[in-house]
Design a protein around this motif. Structure first.
Motif, PDB file in Angstrom:
ATOM      1  N   VAL A   1       0.865  -1.180   0.000  1.00  0.00           N
ATOM      2  CA  VAL A   1       0.000   0.000   0.000  1.00  0.00           C
ATOM      3  C   VAL A   1       0.902   1.231   0.000  1.00  0.00           C
ATOM      4  O   VAL A   1       1.468   1.594   1.018  1.00  0.00           O
ATOM      5  CB  VAL A   1      -0.985   0.011   1.199  1.00  0.00           C
ATOM      6  N   LYS A   2       1.038   1.832  -1.162  1.00  0.00           N
ATOM      7  CA  LYS A   2       1.842   3.029  -1.349  1.00  0.00           C
ATOM      8  C   LYS A   2       1.124   3.942  -2.320  1.00  0.00           C
ATOM      9  O   LYS A   2       0.381   3.480  -3.193  1.00  0.00           O
ATOM     10  CB  LYS A   2       3.217   2.680  -1.931  1.00  0.00           C
ATOM     11  N   SER A   3       1.358   5.219  -2.201  1.00  0.00           N
ATOM     12  CA  SER A   3       0.783   6.171  -3.141  1.00  0.00           C
ATOM     13  C   SER A   3       1.171   5.795  -4.572  1.00  0.00           C
ATOM     14  O   SER A   3       2.339   5.546  -4.870  1.00  0.00           O
ATOM     15  CB  SER A   3       1.281   7.586  -2.842  1.00  0.00           C
ATOM     16  N   GLY A   4       0.169   5.698  -5.438  1.00  0.00           N
ATOM     17  CA  GLY A   4       0.413   5.368  -6.831  1.00  0.00           C
ATOM     18  C   GLY A   4       0.370   3.899  -7.168  1.00  0.00           C
ATOM     19  O   GLY A   4       0.409   3.532  -8.349  1.00  0.00           O
ATOM     20  N   ASN A   5       0.267   3.039  -6.160  1.00  0.00           N
ATOM     21  CA  ASN A   5       0.269   1.600  -6.428  1.00  0.00           C
ATOM     22  C   ASN A   5      -0.931   1.200  -7.289  1.00  0.00           C
ATOM     23  O   ASN A   5      -2.050   1.678  -7.078  1.00  0.00           O
ATOM     24  CB  ASN A   5       0.230   0.832  -5.103  1.00  0.00           C
ATOM     25  N   SER A   6      -0.706   0.303  -8.263  1.00  0.00           N
ATOM     26  CA  SER A   6      -1.801  -0.074  -9.159  1.00  0.00           C
ATOM     27  C   SER A   6      -1.554  -1.436  -9.804  1.00  0.00           C
ATOM     28  O   SER A   6      -1.268  -1.531 -10.994  1.00  0.00           O
ATOM     29  CB  SER A   6      -1.973   0.991 -10.254  1.00  0.00           C
ATOM     30  N   PRO A   7      -1.696  -2.526  -9.031  1.00  0.00           N
ATOM     31  CA  PRO A   7      -1.606  -3.865  -9.611  1.00  0.00           C
ATOM     32  C   PRO A   7      -2.977  -4.328 -10.095  1.00  0.00           C
ATOM     33  O   PRO A   7      -4.009  -3.782  -9.680  1.00  0.00           O
ATOM     34  CB  PRO A   7      -1.140  -4.707  -8.430  1.00  0.00           C
ATOM     35  N   ALA A   8      -2.987  -5.343 -10.948  1.00  0.00           N
ATOM     36  CA  ALA A   8      -4.265  -5.843 -11.450  1.00  0.00           C
ATOM     37  C   ALA A   8      -4.135  -7.278 -11.952  1.00  0.00           C
ATOM     38  O   ALA A   8      -3.078  -7.698 -12.421  1.00  0.00           O
ATOM     39  CB  ALA A   8      -4.789  -4.960 -12.570  1.00  0.00           C
ATOM     40  N   VAL A   9      -5.257  -7.993 -11.853  1.00  0.00           N
ATOM     41  CA  VAL A   9      -5.456  -9.275 -12.528  1.00  0.00           C
ATOM     42  C   VAL A   9      -6.696  -9.092 -13.382  1.00  0.00           C
ATOM     43  O   VAL A   9      -7.750  -8.733 -12.860  1.00  0.00           O
ATOM     44  CB  VAL A   9      -5.654 -10.430 -11.530  1.00  0.00           C
ATOM     45  N   TRP A  10      -6.587  -9.329 -14.684  1.00  0.00           N
ATOM     46  CA  TRP A  10      -7.725  -9.050 -15.551  1.00  0.00           C
ATOM     47  C   TRP A  10      -7.714  -9.911 -16.798  1.00  0.00           C
ATOM     48  O   TRP A  10      -6.721 -10.563 -17.116  1.00  0.00           O
ATOM     49  CB  TRP A  10      -7.781  -7.574 -15.910  1.00  0.00           C
ATOM     50  N   ILE A  11      -8.865  -9.934 -17.461  1.00  0.00           N
ATOM     51  CA  ILE A  11      -8.973 -10.612 -18.740  1.00  0.00           C
ATOM     52  C   ILE A  11      -9.556  -9.630 -19.755  1.00  0.00           C
ATOM     53  O   ILE A  11     -10.339  -8.757 -19.390  1.00  0.00           O
ATOM     54  CB  ILE A  11      -9.836 -11.891 -18.672  1.00  0.00           C
ATOM     55  N   ARG A  12      -9.147  -9.760 -20.997  1.00  0.00           N
ATOM     56  CA  ARG A  12      -9.724  -8.924 -22.047  1.00  0.00           C
ATOM     57  C   ARG A  12      -9.613  -9.647 -23.388  1.00  0.00           C
ATOM     58  O   ARG A  12      -8.884 -10.636 -23.526  1.00  0.00           O
ATOM     59  CB  ARG A  12      -9.092  -7.547 -22.098  1.00  0.00           C
ATOM     60  N   ASN A  13     -10.352  -9.131 -24.372  1.00  0.00           N
ATOM     61  CA  ASN A  13     -10.340  -9.743 -25.693  1.00  0.00           C
ATOM     62  C   ASN A  13      -9.180  -9.210 -26.522  1.00  0.00           C
ATOM     63  O   ASN A  13      -8.628  -8.145 -26.251  1.00  0.00           O
ATOM     64  CB  ASN A  13     -11.668  -9.500 -26.407  1.00  0.00           C
ATOM     65  N   ASP A  14      -8.816  -9.957 -27.550  1.00  0.00           N
ATOM     66  CA  ASP A  14      -7.722  -9.580 -28.435  1.00  0.00           C
ATOM     67  C   ASP A  14      -8.236  -8.539 -29.427  1.00  0.00           C
ATOM     68  O   ASP A  14      -9.077  -8.836 -30.277  1.00  0.00           O
ATOM     69  CB  ASP A  14      -7.230 -10.823 -29.178  1.00  0.00           C
ATOM     70  N   PRO A  15      -7.756  -7.290 -29.358  1.00  0.00           N
ATOM     71  CA  PRO A  15      -8.286  -6.238 -30.227  1.00  0.00           C
ATOM     72  C   PRO A  15      -7.997  -6.468 -31.706  1.00  0.00           C
ATOM     73  O   PRO A  15      -8.669  -5.887 -32.566  1.00  0.00           O
ATOM     74  CB  PRO A  15      -7.585  -4.974 -29.711  1.00  0.00           C
ATOM     75  N   SER A  16      -7.024  -7.309 -32.014  1.00  0.00           N
ATOM     76  CA  SER A  16      -6.721  -7.587 -33.418  1.00  0.00           C
ATOM     77  C   SER A  16      -7.727  -8.544 -34.041  1.00  0.00           C
ATOM     78  O   SER A  16      -7.792  -8.661 -35.269  1.00  0.00           O
ATOM     79  CB  SER A  16      -5.309  -8.167 -33.553  1.00  0.00           C
ATOM     80  N   ARG A  17      -8.525  -9.201 -33.202  1.00  0.00           N
ATOM     81  CA  ARG A  17      -9.475 -10.200 -33.696  1.00  0.00           C
ATOM     82  C   ARG A  17     -10.921  -9.870 -33.383  1.00  0.00           C
ATOM     83  O   ARG A  17     -11.833 -10.434 -33.986  1.00  0.00           O
ATOM     84  CB  ARG A  17      -9.131 -11.570 -33.096  1.00  0.00           C
ATOM     85  N   HIS A  18     -11.153  -8.986 -32.412  1.00  0.00           N
ATOM     86  CA  HIS A  18     -12.517  -8.696 -31.980  1.00  0.00           C
ATOM     87  C   HIS A  18     -12.770  -7.196 -32.027  1.00  0.00           C
ATOM     88  O   HIS A  18     -11.995  -6.405 -31.493  1.00  0.00           O
ATOM     89  CB  HIS A  18     -12.759  -9.225 -30.566  1.00  0.00           C
ATOM     90  N   LYS A  19     -13.870  -6.813 -32.616  1.00  0.00           N
ATOM     91  CA  LYS A  19     -14.172  -5.404 -32.814  1.00  0.00           C
ATOM     92  C   LYS A  19     -14.683  -4.737 -31.543  1.00  0.00           C
ATOM     93  O   LYS A  19     -14.319  -3.600 -31.225  1.00  0.00           O
ATOM     94  CB  LYS A  19     -15.209  -5.261 -33.933  1.00  0.00           C
ATOM     95  N   LEU A  20     -15.539  -5.405 -30.787  1.00  0.00           N
ATOM     96  CA  LEU A  20     -16.175  -4.813 -29.616  1.00  0.00           C
ATOM     97  C   LEU A  20     -15.316  -5.000 -28.365  1.00  0.00           C
ATOM     98  O   LEU A  20     -14.835  -6.101 -28.096  1.00  0.00           O
ATOM     99  CB  LEU A  20     -17.561  -5.412 -29.403  1.00  0.00           C
ATOM    100  N   TYR A  21     -15.141  -3.941 -27.590  1.00  0.00           N
ATOM    101  CA  TYR A  21     -14.268  -3.977 -26.414  1.00  0.00           C
ATOM    102  C   TYR A  21     -14.876  -4.840 -25.312  1.00  0.00           C
ATOM    103  O   TYR A  21     -16.073  -4.788 -25.033  1.00  0.00           O
ATOM    104  CB  TYR A  21     -14.045  -2.564 -25.874  1.00  0.00           C
ATOM    105  N   SER A  22     -14.020  -5.600 -24.657  1.00  0.00           N
ATOM    106  CA  SER A  22     -14.461  -6.491 -23.588  1.00  0.00           C
ATOM    107  C   SER A  22     -13.334  -6.663 -22.583  1.00  0.00           C
ATOM    108  O   SER A  22     -12.250  -7.127 -22.924  1.00  0.00           O
ATOM    109  CB  SER A  22     -14.853  -7.853 -24.183  1.00  0.00           C
ATOM    110  N   GLU A  23     -13.568  -6.274 -21.326  1.00  0.00           N
ATOM    111  CA  GLU A  23     -12.550  -6.371 -20.278  1.00  0.00           C
ATOM    112  C   GLU A  23     -13.231  -6.638 -18.940  1.00  0.00           C
ATOM    113  O   GLU A  23     -14.216  -5.991 -18.595  1.00  0.00           O
ATOM    114  CB  GLU A  23     -11.745  -5.080 -20.191  1.00  0.00           C
ATOM    115  N   ILE A  24     -12.696  -7.580 -18.194  1.00  0.00           N
ATOM    116  CA  ILE A  24     -13.175  -7.865 -16.842  1.00  0.00           C
ATOM    117  C   ILE A  24     -11.980  -7.780 -15.902  1.00  0.00           C
ATOM    118  O   ILE A  24     -11.029  -8.555 -16.026  1.00  0.00           O
ATOM    119  CB  ILE A  24     -13.838  -9.248 -16.734  1.00  0.00           C
ATOM    120  N   ASP A  25     -12.016  -6.827 -14.988  1.00  0.00           N
ATOM    121  CA  ASP A  25     -10.960  -6.678 -13.994  1.00  0.00           C
ATOM    122  C   ASP A  25     -11.301  -7.544 -12.790  1.00  0.00           C
ATOM    123  O   ASP A  25     -12.187  -7.216 -12.001  1.00  0.00           O
ATOM    124  CB  ASP A  25     -10.831  -5.211 -13.585  1.00  0.00           C
ATOM    125  N   ILE A  26     -10.595  -8.644 -12.666  1.00  0.00           N
ATOM    126  CA  ILE A  26     -10.867  -9.587 -11.578  1.00  0.00           C
ATOM    127  C   ILE A  26     -10.555  -8.940 -10.240  1.00  0.00           C
ATOM    128  O   ILE A  26     -11.322  -9.037  -9.287  1.00  0.00           O
ATOM    129  CB  ILE A  26     -10.054 -10.877 -11.790  1.00  0.00           C
TER     130      ILE A  26
END
Length: 236
Positions: free
Chosen positions: A90-115
């Motif tokens: 826990v520090k100022s500016g900290n920003s880790p994440a676990v997430w899933i998203r679609n491949d923009p080179s293959r899928h037109k519509l944006y899709s992201e789920i931040d676990i």
């Protein structure tokens, strides 16, 4: 369907048959990504991702070097459950994440789920979903972000269950958020539910730019550890 216990020898890199390094791009989370072995490595059966001061500004102007890995082009999931055991600082500016998203080179519509995400000095986690509609409509009225009070410096299991109708987030098995596919035809036409396409995994330790989690200390070191990650699907 997919798992990594990160039990390789100390100092080794993540399994190259499962993971590759994310590439730097102008996005806030990715602006200082590095392929240095100092920001991604295995230690004591854990994946360690770090953000560290950049000590060689002559060859790289990034203020810090940050670590991030993904399975894009290697592994994707469509529906199922993801669980990850993680802790961070826990520090100022900290920003880790676990997430899933679609491949923009293959899928037109944006899709992201931040676990799971953590921000700055707050002892809480944030669980968010981003559809084409929420991306296109800044003032949307969708409840797509959920906060949960938890000591992120301790080990916790963060989960996400994804079906054709809804996404449910959990912390240590307790439900902390739920997002459902709309019954409104117009909302669906505008991209409210873009979660019927395969998505890949990402794990990262980033730092913010002051807008969300506070200003990072570019002379400090930020650390997030991942004990394991597992992906499940229901038997059919």
């Amino acid at each position: 369907m997919f798992a990594d216990e990160f039990n390789q020898p100390n100092g080794s890199q993540p399994d190259s048959k499962k993971w590759k390094r994310c590439l730097r791009n102008p996005s806030r989370w990715a602006r200082w990504i590095s392929d240095s072995k100092k920001v991604v490595f295995i230690k004591n059966g854990k994946l360690v991702c770090r953000a560290i001061p950049n000590k060689d500004l002559k060859t790289d102007t990034a203020a810090m070097l940050t670590g991030a890995i993904e399975t894009m082009g290697m592994y994707e999931m469509k529906y199922g459950k993801v669980e990850v055991r993680m802790r961070t600082n826990v520090k100022s500016g900290n920003s880790p994440a676990v997430w899933i998203r679609n491949d923009p080179s293959r899928h037109k519509l944006y899709s992201e789920i931040d676990i799971v995400e953590a921000f700055g000095k707050k002892k809480e986690t944030v669980h968010t979903i981003h559809s084409q509609y929420t991306v296109n409509t800044p003032k949307h009225k969708e409840k797509n972000m959920f906060r949960h009070q938890v000591d992120v410096t301790k080990w916790h299991v963060y989960g996400m269950a994804w079906t054709p109708r809804e996404v449910v987030w959990t912390v240590d098995g307790k439900v902390v958020g739920r997002y459902s596919k709309s019954l409104d035809a117009q909302l669906l036409a505008n991209g409210q539910w873009t979660f019927d396409q395969p998505m890949f995994l990402r794990l990262n330790q980033s730092v913010c730019n002051g807008s969300i989690a506070g200003v990072p200390n570019t002379k400090s070191t930020y650390v997030t550890e991942f004990d394991w990650i597992r992906v499940y699907q229901k038997k059919r």
